[in-house]
Scaffold this motif. Structure first.
Motif, mmCIF file in Angstrom:
data_model
loop_
_atom_site.group_PDB
_atom_site.id
_atom_site.type_symbol
_atom_site.label_atom_id
_atom_site.label_comp_id
_atom_site.label_asym_id
_atom_site.label_seq_id
_atom_site.Cartn_x
_atom_site.Cartn_y
_atom_site.Cartn_z
ATOM 1 N N SER A 219 0.824 -1.211 0.000
ATOM 2 C CA SER A 219 0.000 0.000 0.000
ATOM 3 C C SER A 219 0.859 1.264 0.000
ATOM 4 C CB SER A 219 -0.928 0.005 1.217
ATOM 5 O OG SER A 219 -1.830 -1.076 1.169
ATOM 6 N N ARG A 220 1.904 1.277 0.814
ATOM 7 C CA ARG A 220 2.779 2.448 0.875
ATOM 8 C C ARG A 220 3.504 2.667 -0.449
ATOM 9 N NH1 ARG A 220 5.441 1.458 6.885
ATOM 10 N NH2 ARG A 220 3.667 2.254 8.097
ATOM 11 N N THR A 221 3.907 1.569 -1.083
ATOM 12 C CA THR A 221 4.577 1.671 -2.381
ATOM 13 C C THR A 221 3.650 2.256 -3.423
ATOM 14 O OG1 THR A 221 5.966 -0.246 -1.849
ATOM 15 C CG2 THR A 221 5.790 0.365 -4.172
ATOM 16 N N MET A 222 2.389 1.806 -3.415
ATOM 17 C CA MET A 222 1.414 2.340 -4.361
ATOM 18 C C MET A 222 1.193 3.830 -4.150
ATOM 19 S SD MET A 222 -1.303 -0.831 -4.320
ATOM 20 C CE MET A 222 -2.644 0.204 -4.913
ATOM 21 N N VAL A 223 1.098 4.244 -2.883
ATOM 22 C CA VAL A 223 0.881 5.660 -2.569
ATOM 23 C C VAL A 223 2.065 6.503 -3.058
ATOM 24 C CG1 VAL A 223 0.715 7.337 -0.700
ATOM 25 C CG2 VAL A 223 -0.667 5.261 -0.632
ATOM 26 N N LYS A 224 3.275 6.032 -2.784
ATOM 27 C CA LYS A 224 4.462 6.802 -3.161
ATOM 28 C C LYS A 224 4.604 6.947 -4.675
ATOM 29 C CE LYS A 224 7.384 5.910 0.897
ATOM 30 N NZ LYS A 224 8.680 5.339 1.369
ATOM 31 N N LEU A 225 4.197 5.926 -5.418
ATOM 32 C CA LEU A 225 4.352 5.949 -6.862
ATOM 33 C C LEU A 225 3.104 6.448 -7.586
ATOM 34 C CD1 LEU A 225 6.299 2.612 -7.445
ATOM 35 C CD2 LEU A 225 7.204 4.932 -7.265
ATOM 36 N N GLY A 226 2.040 6.709 -6.823
ATOM 37 C CA GLY A 226 0.809 7.178 -7.434
ATOM 38 C C GLY A 226 0.096 6.112 -8.247
ATOM 39 N N ALA A 227 0.302 4.855 -7.888
ATOM 40 C CA ALA A 227 -0.358 3.753 -8.592
ATOM 41 C C ALA A 227 -1.791 3.612 -8.087
ATOM 42 C CB ALA A 227 0.403 2.445 -8.376
ATOM 43 N N ARG A 228 -2.729 3.505 -9.011
ATOM 44 C CA ARG A 228 -4.134 3.393 -8.628
ATOM 45 C C ARG A 228 -4.423 2.071 -7.933
ATOM 46 N NH1 ARG A 228 -8.131 6.523 -11.395
ATOM 47 N NH2 ARG A 228 -9.530 4.749 -11.326
ATOM 48 N N ASP A 229 -3.732 1.022 -8.339
ATOM 49 C CA ASP A 229 -4.015 -0.302 -7.793
ATOM 50 C C ASP A 229 -2.848 -1.240 -8.069
ATOM 51 O OD1 ASP A 229 -4.290 -1.039 -10.517
ATOM 52 O OD2 ASP A 229 -6.396 -0.458 -10.450
ATOM 53 N N ARG A 230 -3.002 -2.483 -7.677
ATOM 54 C CA ARG A 230 -1.931 -3.471 -7.797
ATOM 55 C C ARG A 230 -1.572 -3.740 -9.259
ATOM 56 N NH1 ARG A 230 -0.942 -6.969 -3.514
ATOM 57 N NH2 ARG A 230 0.560 -8.655 -3.943
ATOM 58 N N ALA A 231 -2.577 -3.764 -10.125
ATOM 59 C CA ALA A 231 -2.305 -4.032 -11.542
ATOM 60 C C ALA A 231 -1.367 -2.977 -12.115
ATOM 61 C CB ALA A 231 -3.613 -4.070 -12.328
ATOM 62 N N GLN A 232 -1.603 -1.720 -11.769
ATOM 63 C CA GLN A 232 -0.737 -0.656 -12.281
ATOM 64 C C GLN A 232 0.653 -0.738 -11.665
ATOM 65 O OE1 GLN A 232 -2.096 3.453 -11.744
ATOM 66 N NE2 GLN A 232 -1.668 3.793 -13.899
#
Length: 221
Positions: free
Chosen positions: A191-204
């Motif tokens: 979750s933190r990685t997604m937030v830092k990279l601005g990824a909408r979800d796991r697929a992205q």
């Protein structure tokens, strides 16, 4: 109550999905669209939680409609699930690059459709690990040789490690076992990685892992 928008040019398909979804106590169909332009307009008007978006539609196809939705900051909370006739439709990979949260085949089992809607609304991964691995393998086969890892400077070493494991298709539970941590800790890192990279979800996040060069084609075991 989870609100779903149906976007498909076949009225029978929409009717079948509506009957299934409206029968659930926690899901309601917010609206229906028969083409991509209408889908984008209704998303902006109704702000559903999830759009079930057919890839092939008149006036504006599902791919372009998905880009219009995911590219609008005002619609950041809206998730898109692509619908396709074939499990590995040639447009699915571009759809995920465009921000779709995943995809389903139209003849999927009703329970799987309901699980997918609830999973996406809950922020979890839509695709099972086995389906994710097939997507990754196909994405790797189609992708160009990535550049050296860039844009990952905000991540800690552990977050890079977790992102690489997501990139090869591991679930949170599998990541936890690999790193000898709890599933909750693994989920937190993802979750933190997604937030830092601005990824909408796991697929992205999977796509970013390849496009940044953190994971390279051929690493899939």
């Amino acid at each position: 109550m989870m609100r779903v928008l149906l976007a498909d040019d076949q009225s029978l398909v929409r009717a079948g999905f509506r009957a299934l979804l409206d029968a659930q106590p926690d899901i309601e169909v917010a609206g229906e669209a028969s083409d991509g332009e209408e889908a984008v307009r209704l998303v902006r008007e109704l702000s559903p939680d999830v759009v079930l978006m057919d890839i092939r539609m008149p006036r504006l196809d599902g791919l372009a409609a998905t880009r219009a939705v995911t590219g609008d900051p005002a619609l950041d909370e809206v998730k898109v699930i692509m619908l396709t006739t074939f499990e590995l439709d040639e447009y699915v990979f571009e759809a995920i690059r465009s921000g779709a949260s995943g995809f389903l085949v139209k003849d999927t089992e009703p329970e799987e459709l309901l699980r997918a809607v609830r999973a996406v609304v809950g922020g979890d991964a839509l695709l099972s690990p086995s389906v994710t691995r097939r997507l990754i393998a196909e994405f790797a086969a189609r992708s160009k040789e990535p550049a050296a890892a860039t844009g990952l400077s905000a991540l800690t070493d552990r977050e890079r490690e977790v992102m690489a494991l997501v990139g090869i298709g591991l679930s949170n539970e599998e990541i936890a076992r690999r790193l000898v941590v709890s599933p909750l800790t693994a989920k937190t890192h993802v979750s933190r990685t997604m937030v830092k990279l601005g990824a909408r979800d796991r697929a992205q996040l999977v796509v970013l892992a390849y496009e940044s060069g953190l994971v390279r084609p051929g690493w899939l075991g």
